[in-house]
Write an enzyme that holds these catalytic residues in place. Structure first.
Site, short mmCIF file in Angstrom:
data_model
loop_
_atom_site.label_atom_id
_atom_site.label_comp_id
_atom_site.label_asym_id
_atom_site.label_seq_id
_atom_site.Cartn_x
_atom_site.Cartn_y
_atom_site.Cartn_z
N ASN A 1 -3.95 -10.49 -1.16
CA ASN A 1 -2.64 -9.90 -0.91
C ASN A 1 -2.43 -8.76 -1.92
O ASN A 1 -2.20 -9.00 -3.09
CB ASN A 1 -1.57 -11.00 -1.09
N TRP A 2 -2.53 -7.53 -1.42
CA TRP A 2 -2.49 -6.38 -2.33
C TRP A 2 -1.08 -6.02 -2.79
O TRP A 2 -0.92 -5.15 -3.64
CB TRP A 2 -3.15 -5.17 -1.66
N LYS A 3 -0.08 -6.59 -2.16
CA LYS A 3 1.32 -6.30 -2.52
C LYS A 3 1.57 -4.79 -2.51
O LYS A 3 1.03 -4.09 -1.66
CB LYS A 3 1.66 -6.94 -3.86
N HIS B 1 6.62 -14.95 1.86
CA HIS B 1 6.11 -14.91 0.47
C HIS B 1 7.30 -15.05 -0.48
O HIS B 1 8.39 -14.53 -0.21
CB HIS B 1 5.37 -13.59 0.22
N GLU C 1 8.08 -13.59 -3.09
CA GLU C 1 8.70 -12.31 -3.51
C GLU C 1 9.64 -11.80 -2.43
O GLU C 1 10.66 -11.18 -2.73
CB GLU C 1 7.59 -11.29 -3.83
N GLU D 1 2.25 -21.83 -2.92
CA GLU D 1 2.24 -20.94 -4.07
C GLU D 1 3.40 -21.29 -5.00
O GLU D 1 4.54 -20.88 -4.76
CB GLU D 1 2.40 -19.48 -3.60
N GLY E 1 1.52 -14.25 -10.47
CA GLY E 1 1.53 -13.06 -11.32
C GLY E 1 1.80 -13.34 -12.79
O GLY E 1 2.02 -12.44 -13.58
N SER F 1 -2.02 -16.85 -9.51
CA SER F 1 -2.96 -16.57 -10.59
C SER F 1 -4.37 -17.12 -10.33
O SER F 1 -5.01 -17.62 -11.26
CB SER F 1 -2.42 -17.05 -11.94
N GLY G 1 -3.52 -12.57 -5.41
CA GLY G 1 -2.79 -11.32 -5.62
C GLY G 1 -3.57 -10.39 -6.53
O GLY G 1 -4.51 -9.72 -6.12
N GLY G 2 -3.19 -10.40 -7.81
CA GLY G 2 -3.76 -9.48 -8.79
C GLY G 2 -5.29 -9.36 -8.77
O GLY G 2 -5.84 -8.26 -8.81
P1 PGA Z 1 -1.24 -13.62 -8.05
O1 PGA Z 1 -0.41 -13.53 -6.66
O2 PGA Z 1 -2.64 -14.03 -7.69
O3 PGA Z 1 -1.18 -12.23 -8.63
O4 PGA Z 1 -0.55 -14.64 -8.87
C1 PGA Z 1 -0.58 -14.46 -5.64
C2 PGA Z 1 0.34 -14.19 -4.50
O5 PGA Z 1 1.48 -13.80 -4.74
O6 PGA Z 1 -0.03 -14.36 -3.32
#
Ligand code: PGA
Length: 261
Positions: free
Chosen positions: A13-15, A99, A101, A171, A177, A217, A238-239
């Protein structure tokens, strides 16, 4: 097409990252490594602006594409929204829904999640439905209740057939993050609860085949121990999905863990 969890499912997930050229560079690098990743299902989830070009770049590749969000209407006066037919048109096969966020910053609720799941399924997009508790909820011992209520309301009105097309991503919000990962045991506890709930609601067969991802993470050095857990079928990353090397490493670790389970 019913989903199954015979292979680990690794989605990046590149956000809010990557211009079109940067997106193309990343998927080209992933595609070069794809032969080594054949035992995993690999999905990239770029921003909307890059979907179409990423789709063209990945034509003929086994790497699949997902969207980070979806709107429940097909068309109309909904400024700023993107619908399921548009996402299909851009080459998507998956859509992330709910998600944390989006729940936190953009007012998404279990009700909107439910509508979006239905819209995605109508257009043969596989929903990746995100659920998970906040730090405060975990500390108060409310994790299971939270996940339970998100499953109940998010999947309201959906039958067994529909469930066999839905991916769940657990999650924990406190792990996203932050560099704080749930321990494999903490993650497995919730994953096994989710599978139990799915068994109650949809029966053994559907629940056994369901893909339940962990996210928060995920990094190359914690993937193996998470994916070794019985009920963890993959990762929403994500990251660590923003660089080809770390994402490829995560995919390799997940393949190794799956083989040794
Ligand atoms: P993260 O994000 O790996 O940067 O913690 C995961 C996500 O939000 O899907």
């Amino acid at each position: 097409m019913n989903i199954d969890n015979q292979k680990p499912f690794i989605a990046g997930n590149w956000k809010l990252h990557k211009t079109i050229p940067a997106a193309i560079e990343l998927v080209k690098a992933l595609d070069e490594a794809i032969m080594e990743l054949a035992d995993a299902e690999i999905v990239v989830i770029p921003p909307f602006t890059a979907l179409s070009e990423v789709g063209k770049t990945l034509q003929g590749s086994t790497i699949k594409i997902g969207a980070q969000n979806i709107f429940w209407e097909e068309k109309g006066a909904f400024t700023g929204e993107v619908s399921a037919p548009m996402l299909k048109d851009a080459g998507c096969q998956y859509a992330v829904i709910g998600h944390s966020e989006r729940r936190q910053f953009f007012g998404e609720t279990d009700e909107t999640v439910n509508k979006k799941i239905k819209a995605a399924l109508t257009h043969a997009l596989t929903p990746i439905v995100c659920i998970g508790e906040s730090l405060e909820e975990r500390e108060k011992g409310e994790t299971i209740d939270k996940v339970d209520s998100q499953i109940k309301a998010g999947l309201d009105g959906l039958g067994k057939e529909e469930m066999s097309e839905i991916i769940i991503a657990y999650e924990p919000i406190w792990a996203i993050g932050t560099g704080l990962t749930a321990t494999p045991a903490q993650a497995e506890e919730v994953h096994s609860f989710i599978r139990e709930k799915l068994t109650e609601k949809y029966g053994n067969e559907t629940a056994t085949c369901a893909i339940i991802l962990y996210g928060g993470s995920v990094k190359p050095d914690n993937t193996y121990s998470l994916l070794k857990e019985q009920n963890i079928n993959g990762a929403l990353v994500g990251g660590a999905s923003l660089e080809a090397d770390s994402f490829i490493q995560i995919a390799k670790e997940s393949i190794k863990a799956y083989k040794e389970k």
